[in-house]
Design a protein around this motif. Structure first.
Motif, short mmCIF file in Angstrom:
data_model
loop_
_atom_site.label_atom_id
_atom_site.label_comp_id
_atom_site.label_asym_id
_atom_site.label_seq_id
_atom_site.Cartn_x
_atom_site.Cartn_y
_atom_site.Cartn_z
N GLN A 30 -1.47 4.44 -2.91
CA GLN A 30 -0.55 4.79 -3.99
C GLN A 30 -0.12 6.24 -3.81
O GLN A 30 -0.49 7.11 -4.59
N ASN A 43 4.49 4.43 -2.34
CA ASN A 43 4.15 3.57 -1.20
C ASN A 43 5.25 3.54 -0.14
O ASN A 43 5.67 2.47 0.31
N ARG A 56 -4.23 7.96 -1.18
CA ARG A 56 -3.57 8.06 -2.48
C ARG A 56 -3.24 9.53 -2.73
O ARG A 56 -3.86 10.42 -2.15
#
Length: 254
Positions: A30, A43, A56
């Motif tokens: 993410q 993404n 992330r």
């Protein structure tokens, strides 16, 4: 991993590896992309290399257009440089941990190992930057590099061979046989481990990875030879004592 690039690139951000609950957990990252603190997308696989899907975090790239399109990302030299810079920063972070705080790297190794192994098989540059600090966990809970493993087991097994188990419980009997010979066994029971070992063996023809249950005959033979030698030495002791007794009796009395 903090990123603050100014020249020739201009972007900043922070990235991290989340702790996986299990090896089958979703690997979808993410990473959110911003343009001067305005959210653009998340993404973006063109910005984050495929093998870094665990990552992330956030990236702020002021040189990207606000209305970014996939075709632009695929053909942008700027995006390619961002991807390469991120890869380098991650490798630098791992190398710095290995050199300055190896214990910290060992603590997180089980969580980042799938990413590292997958990255090595996908990107030659990533492999070249990180190959010297790849750790292998042993059945005793140690974390060793390949050279450290070979040095520790020198003269105990085959030269340039790393022994591993892919199922500690099922192969505990074999592991104990190796342990009795003083040979360290590594644990490679992850989903990607088998593919990774095959890949690494192709990269380094001098290093071989052997599962503990594939060379059982040689281990048993070494054990039997050691027992036979010990038996012969025990049998020779009375004979040596008799010879010493006879030698003393034959000495002239002064």
């Amino acid at each position: 991993i903090h990123i603050n690039a100014e020249f020739p690139l201009n972007f900043k951000g922070i990235l991290y590896f989340p702790k996986l609950q299990d090896e089958y957990a979703s690997l979808e990252g993410q990473v959110k992309l911003y343009y001067n603190q305005v959210f653009v997308a998340d993404n973006i696989k063109e910005v984050i290399p495929e093998y870094m899907m665990l990552l992330r975090g956030v990236l702020d790239c002021p040189e990207l257009p606000l209305n970014v399109s996939r075709s632009y990302l695929q053909n942008s030299g700027y995006v390619t440089k961002i991807s390469g810079h991120i890869t380098k920063k991650i490798c630098d972070k791992f190398n710095a941990l290995f050199t300055n705080d190896r214990k910290a790297l060992e603590i997180i190794w089980d969580d980042v190992k799938p990413f590292v192994e997958y990255g090595c098989t996908r990107d030659p540059k990533f492999l070249d930057r990180i190959k010297n600090i790849i750790l292998y966990k042993t059945t005793e809970g140690e974390y060793l590099t390949a050279p450290e493993y070979l040095e520790k087991n020198a003269g105990k097994g085959k030269d340039n061979t790393m022994y591993y188990t892919n199922d500690v419980l099922q192969q505990v009997g074999y592991i104990n046989l190796f342990r009795e010979q003083g040979i360290t066994v590594t644990v490679m029971d992850g989903v990607i481990d088998s593919r990774f070992l095959s890949f690494m063996e192709m990269q380094d023809k001098a290093l071989h990875y052997v599962r503990v249950d594939s060379e059982l005959d040689e281990v048993l033979q070494a054990e039997e030879e050691a027992e036979e030698q010990e038996t012969e030495e025990e049998a020779e002791k009375p004979s040596r004592r008799r010879k010493e007794h006879v030698r003393r009796e034959r000495q002239p009395i002064k």
